[in-house]
Design a protein around this motif. Structure first.
Motif, PDB file in Angstrom:
ATOM      1  N   HIS A  20      -8.856   7.999 -17.246  1.00  0.00           N
ATOM      2  CA  HIS A  20      -9.868   6.962 -17.036  1.00  0.00           C
ATOM      3  C   HIS A  20     -10.070   6.657 -15.551  1.00  0.00           C
ATOM      4  CE1 HIS A  20      -5.878   5.153 -17.447  1.00  0.00           C
ATOM      5  NE2 HIS A  20      -6.286   4.300 -16.524  1.00  0.00           N
ATOM      6  N   MET A  21      -9.295   7.301 -14.664  1.00  0.00           N
ATOM      7  CA  MET A  21      -9.494   7.151 -13.224  1.00  0.00           C
ATOM      8  C   MET A  21     -10.485   8.208 -12.757  1.00  0.00           C
ATOM      9  SD  MET A  21      -6.771   7.409 -10.034  1.00  0.00           S
ATOM     10  CE  MET A  21      -6.339   5.685  -9.868  1.00  0.00           C
ATOM     11  N   LYS A  22     -11.526   7.770 -12.040  1.00  0.00           N
ATOM     12  CA  LYS A  22     -12.602   8.678 -11.644  1.00  0.00           C
ATOM     13  C   LYS A  22     -12.619   8.988 -10.152  1.00  0.00           C
ATOM     14  CE  LYS A  22     -15.415   7.110 -15.500  1.00  0.00           C
ATOM     15  NZ  LYS A  22     -16.697   6.531 -15.960  1.00  0.00           N
ATOM     16  N   PHE A  23     -11.832   8.239  -9.375  1.00  0.00           N
ATOM     17  CA  PHE A  23     -11.830   8.456  -7.927  1.00  0.00           C
ATOM     18  C   PHE A  23     -10.586   7.825  -7.344  1.00  0.00           C
ATOM     19  CE2 PHE A  23     -12.989   7.107  -3.565  1.00  0.00           C
ATOM     20  CZ  PHE A  23     -13.307   8.358  -3.031  1.00  0.00           C
ATOM     21  N   CYS A  24     -10.085   8.458  -6.282  1.00  0.00           N
ATOM     22  CA  CYS A  24      -8.911   7.945  -5.591  1.00  0.00           C
ATOM     23  C   CYS A  24      -8.985   8.386  -4.134  1.00  0.00           C
ATOM     24  CB  CYS A  24      -7.654   8.486  -6.260  1.00  0.00           C
ATOM     25  SG  CYS A  24      -6.121   7.852  -5.569  1.00  0.00           S
ATOM     26  N   ASN A  25      -8.679   7.477  -3.216  1.00  0.00           N
ATOM     27  CA  ASN A  25      -8.798   7.762  -1.782  1.00  0.00           C
ATOM     28  C   ASN A  25      -7.920   6.770  -1.030  1.00  0.00           C
ATOM     29  OD1 ASN A  25     -10.474   6.477   0.705  1.00  0.00           O
ATOM     30  ND2 ASN A  25     -10.639   8.705   0.760  1.00  0.00           N
ATOM     31  N   PHE A  26      -7.402   7.156   0.143  1.00  0.00           N
ATOM     32  CA  PHE A  26      -6.409   6.341   0.834  1.00  0.00           C
ATOM     33  C   PHE A  26      -6.792   6.015   2.275  1.00  0.00           C
ATOM     34  CE2 PHE A  26      -4.394   8.649  -2.565  1.00  0.00           C
ATOM     35  CZ  PHE A  26      -3.622   7.684  -3.195  1.00  0.00           C
ATOM     36  N   GLN A  27      -8.065   5.989   2.584  1.00  0.00           N
ATOM     37  CA  GLN A  27      -8.502   5.610   3.928  1.00  0.00           C
ATOM     38  C   GLN A  27      -8.675   4.097   4.026  1.00  0.00           C
ATOM     39  OE1 GLN A  27     -11.687   8.715   3.585  1.00  0.00           O
ATOM     40  NE2 GLN A  27     -11.285   9.006   5.776  1.00  0.00           N
ATOM     41  N   ARG A  28      -8.842   3.612   5.239  1.00  0.00           N
ATOM     42  CA  ARG A  28      -9.072   2.178   5.482  1.00  0.00           C
ATOM     43  C   ARG A  28     -10.572   1.893   5.426  1.00  0.00           C
ATOM     44  NH1 ARG A  28      -4.415   3.150   5.253  1.00  0.00           N
ATOM     45  NH2 ARG A  28      -5.086   2.523   3.172  1.00  0.00           N
ATOM     46  N   GLY A  29     -10.925   0.619   5.220  1.00  0.00           N
ATOM     47  CA  GLY A  29     -12.338   0.239   5.212  1.00  0.00           C
ATOM     48  C   GLY A  29     -12.609  -0.932   4.279  1.00  0.00           C
ATOM     49  N   TYR A  30     -13.761  -0.872   3.600  1.00  0.00           N
ATOM     50  CA  TYR A  30     -14.180  -1.926   2.678  1.00  0.00           C
ATOM     51  C   TYR A  30     -15.176  -1.338   1.699  1.00  0.00           C
ATOM     52  CZ  TYR A  30     -18.169  -2.044   5.911  1.00  0.00           C
ATOM     53  OH  TYR A  30     -19.238  -1.694   6.704  1.00  0.00           O
TER      54      TYR A  30
END
Length: 521
Positions: free
Chosen positions: A466-476
């Motif tokens: 059920h997870m469609k995206f994952c990413n570990f950068q900074r931001g908003y």
């Protein structure tokens, strides 16, 4: 922070710190009150911590500033005299203040760290206003705010950003620098506005050394005031506050890492001492954020969960998943609660009473199930998440489904990562219906520079269909809401260890009206 000049113990009456006229000016924020004495001559600019607005309603908004000519003065009082100071404010229909709509005086008292929170009423719904403050001959920077649409109105669109986890030691506030250029209606901040200690960081964002008394851990009101002063002295955070109204809640680091309910998170700490610490931390939070009088703390308690309507386009429901957490006997303990019974019932009642097209929940810790181990025979969960309160989560999501909430979107902070996940009524049933969408937004700076993808993220995607995206950068996250769809853009920077990083959109996801679940654009 073992600093001199500790504040004296004060009663509830002295804590409020108002004269009768001052109370009306601060609490109501309207009318031009005559100060009992002229503003004193100050030794410098009192607006070093900027200006802000928050919690917009159709006809009102709360304004904020905190006076500090020396924001890092060791006693936490910002170099201000020990007396109430009249602070004039103006709200105008234009940036040049040729058409002043409202004006008044609020009294900045030492008992509240010389902060003011005038609530300005009688404004038109759904329009921009500009505001400023004045003390003596000193005039603050100009802020821009916007009221919410009229009740029953269906705006064409709403643009907001949500953010969290802005540890000063983590890096530069470049994300806020870019956020100012987004022309937003609202910023939703989901907690960890400050961190309760320096974690070894010894300089400000310009490389200047910090005083030694600001390098330890916060324990009392002086410490927390100084920590907020450090964070709010950042020019990019100030600019983001001045650009549009904010809607805020807190997580754990506003007090101490991993606290929950009456638990101080450390077995060696006296619970009574922790309650005093919590009271001081909540007072400093109120002093430094654009919160209405309804959010003024009462000792160690504060009512932060609340709703904000944006016409009938969207309702924002801000949760408090820290203050009412209970102990638990396993993940499936039927008596364990993240929200506390009253707040949970209030949330569920809102599912039925809301007439908004989109119900947006501001949430501190991830709600969707997240197995950290791709091995199907091994389950590994984050203890600080809704996965530790499965029965309550399933109840809430089942109620949302049965009450026919078509467009439920939960926006979440805390995790220093970007996720998109389906919300399901029961993750143990493969064909359990998708009830809504959770968008977990990354940190502003916590976690240092981050990365696009890490091996742990590949494991998350493998273990959680059920997870469609994952990413570990900074931001908003930048969110655009229309009657037909909600679009989330993950705005990321490649680094925060150095200033002035560029920003880009790493991925965009769309939720269509009436179709729970997000798809990548």
């Amino acid at each position: 922070m073992n600093s001199p000049g500790r504040p004296r113990s004060i009663s509830r009456r002295r804590f409020l710190g108002y004269s009768s006229a001052g109370a009306a000016a601060v609490m109501l924020g309207t009318g031009w009150w005559s100060a009992s004495s002229a503003a004193p001559r100050l030794r410098g600019n009192p607006f070093t911590l900027g200006v802000a607005s928050g919690d917009p309603a159709p006809g009102s908004v709360v304004l904020w500033t905190r006076l500090a000519v020396e924001p890092f003065a060791p006693d936490g009082m910002g170099g201000m005299p020990d007396r109430a100071i009249p602070v004039q404010y103006q709200v105008a229909a234009d940036e040049r203040f040729s058409s002043v709509i409202r004006a008044g005086v609020a009294f900045a008292t030492p008992e509240l760290g010389h902060s003011v929170h005038p609530e300005v009423h009688g404004l038109e719904p759904g329009r921009h206003y500009w505001y400023r403050f004045r003390v003596g001959s000193e005039i603050s920077p100009i802020g821009r705010t916007r009221t919410a649409p009229a009740p029953g109105a269906m705006p064409d669109s709403l643009s907001f950003a949500f953010a969290s986890c802005q540890s000063y030691h983590g890096g530069h506030y470049t994300a806020f620098q870019h956020m100012v250029n987004e022309d937003l209606d609202l910023v939703v901040h989901l907690g960890d506005y400050i961190y309760e200690q320096s974690y070894g960081f010894t300089t400000d964002h310009d490389g200047n050394p910090l005083p030694e008394y600001m390098l330890g851990e916060c324990h009392d009101l002086t410490d927390y005031r100084l920590q907020y002063a450090l964070y709010k002295a950042d020019v990019h955070l100030q600019a983001a506050h001045a650009s549009c109204p904010w809607l805020t809640t807190f997580d754990d680091h506003e007090i101490v890492n991993n606290w929950a309910g009456a638990d101080p998170s450390r077995p060696d700490q006296d619970p009574a001492v922790f309650r005093q610490r919590r009271a001081m931390a909540f007072q400093a939070m109120y002093e430094n954020l654009p919160l209405r009088h309804d959010q003024m703390p009462s000792g160690p308690d504060v009512r932060i969960h609340r709703r904000l309507a944006y016409g009938v386009l969207a309702d924002f429901t801000m949760l408090d998943s820290r203050q009412y957490q209970s102990a638990r006997d396993g993940r499936f303990d039927p008596n364990a609660t993240m929200l506390g019974g009253r707040q949970a019932d209030w949330l569920i009642d809102g599912f039925s009473s809301s007439s908004a097209r989109w119900q947006i929940i501001g949430n501190q810790m991830p709600m969707a199930q997240l197995d950290r181990n791709p091995d199907p025979d091994v389950e590994q969960w984050f203890p600080s998440s809704w996965d530790a309160y499965v029965v309550e989560r399933d109840r809430l999501l089942t109620e949302a489904h049965e009450r026919e909430v078509d467009n439920l979107v939960v926006v979440t902070g805390d995790r220093h990562s970007n996720y998109v996940m389906d919300l399901k009524a029961d993750y143990n049933v493969p064909n359990s219906p998708v009830v809504g969408t959770e968008i977990v937004g990354t940190s502003i700076s916590s976690g240092r520079d981050g990365a696009d993808m890490l091996p742990v993220g590949e494991g998350y995607l493998a273990a959680n269909p059920h997870m469609k995206f994952c990413n570990f950068q900074r931001g908003y996250s930048r969110v655009t809401v229309t009657p037909d769809e909600l679009v989330n853009d993950f705005r990321v920077v490649p680094y925060v260890s150095e200033p002035d990083a560029p920003i880009s959109t790493r991925a965009s996801f769309v939720v269509e009206n009436g179709r729970p679940g997000a798809e990548q654009a």
